[in-house]
Design an enzyme around this catalytic site. Structure first.
Site, PDB file in Angstrom:
ATOM      1  N   LYS A 243      -0.950   2.748 -10.761  1.00 58.33           N
ATOM      2  CA  LYS A 243      -0.323   1.435 -10.875  1.00 58.33           C
ATOM      3  C   LYS A 243       0.171   1.166 -12.300  1.00 58.33           C
ATOM      4  O   LYS A 243      -0.169   1.878 -13.244  1.00 58.33           O
ATOM      5  CB  LYS A 243      -1.291   0.348 -10.412  1.00 58.33           C
TER       6      LYS A 243
ATOM      7  N   ARG B 183      -8.919   3.856  -3.152  1.00 54.62           N
ATOM      8  CA  ARG B 183      -7.633   4.151  -2.500  1.00 54.62           C
ATOM      9  C   ARG B 183      -6.765   4.867  -3.531  1.00 54.62           C
ATOM     10  O   ARG B 183      -6.373   4.276  -4.545  1.00 54.62           O
ATOM     11  CB  ARG B 183      -6.975   2.852  -2.027  1.00 54.62           C
TER      12      ARG B 183
END
Length: 270
Positions: free
Chosen positions: A205, A240
């Site tokens: 991210k 995840r």
């Protein structure tokens, strides 16, 4: 939880696994890399994205769900907020719904999950993916996230969903700025007070890019592993991730050092 995006526009791997054969190859990669769950999504939730129609999402998603479940012996979760998509994926054998709206995005999702007894992951987010980054200011971020989860857990229980069927995701990058993301990771243990498993999705991210100075998402492996180990150390039960094999290896070494060191200490203690 290995990520399998069948989208043309996901921030890191958009377009890489759209074809059925590509998706199956990715599923094998997750399985062989030591993954425990395959999370399949057919609608990008990157900042600024626009929603796709229900029919388009199902057209992308359902053939892949069917093929993956036939190809590898791993449970499949579905990254969606649409009740009809959830039901269709469940009918093929999907076992978990991973909803970025925490079952608020579709008025039918609560009743449907209660009826079918499907587990769900509830994620914290303000707004929608298209406008969430305009909602990153909080007076008390940690308190607001905890209150949000308490309200959503209550709503789920009132609808007939069993508490033990729920997971919680603090939603890194979803209506959070860099400092907010880091605070949630620092204080992840505080979310354990809610008594439910915590899922963390930090892989590749923008926070990893900002902290590391790496602009290309696919090149953020080292930073993603650092965030994963930090999260596990503070109680995350599910990660995840994009890079499954590398993350599994890092966790095995990290936990192995602890276990072997403790064993050595016990062996030498009189």
């Amino acid at each position: 939880m290995g990520i399998l995006n069948v989208t043309p526009d996901s921030f890191s791997d958009g377009g890489a696994f759209i074809r059925r054969d590509q998706a199956v190859m990715r599923a094998h990669q997750i399985w062989e890399g030591g993954g425990d769950i395959i999370d399949i999504g057919a609608e990008s939730t990157r900042p600024g994205t626009t929603a796709v129609s229900e029919s388009e999402e199902m057209e992308r998603l359902l053939p892949v769900v069917e093929a993956v479940l036939e190809a590898v012996p791993l449970p499949v979760s579905i990254d969606t907020y649409k009740a009809r998509v959830m039901r269709a994926a469940w009918s093929l054998g999907a076992g978990l719904m991973n909803d970025v709206t925490a079952l608020r995005g579709d008025p039918d999702s609560l009743a449907m999950l209660a009826e079918l007894r499907i587990p769900a992951c509830l994620m914290h987010m303000r707004g929608t993916p298209s406008n969430m980054q305009a909602h990153t200011h909080y007076t008390d971020l940690l308190g607001e996230v905890q209150d949000f989860f308490r309200e959503r857990i209550s709503a789920c229980e009132a609808a007939g969903i069993q508490r033990e069927q729920l997971l919680l995701d603090p939603g890194l990058g979803f209506a959070k700025d860099l400092q907010g993301n880091c605070l949630l990771l620092q204080r992840l243990e505080d979310l354990q007070s809610l008594g439910l498993p915590i899922l963390v999705g930090a892989s590749r991210k923008s926070m990893i890019g900002t902290l590391s100075g790496v602009t290309v998402a696919a090149q953020r492996l080292g930073g993603s592993i650092a965030a994963a180990l930090w999260a596990v150390a503070r109680g995350a039960q599910i990660l995840r991730v994009h890079d499954v094999a590398e993350t599994v290896q890092a966790i095995r070494v990290w936990t192995g050092i602890q276990e072997q060191g403790t064993a050595a200490l016990l062996r030498t203690t009189p």
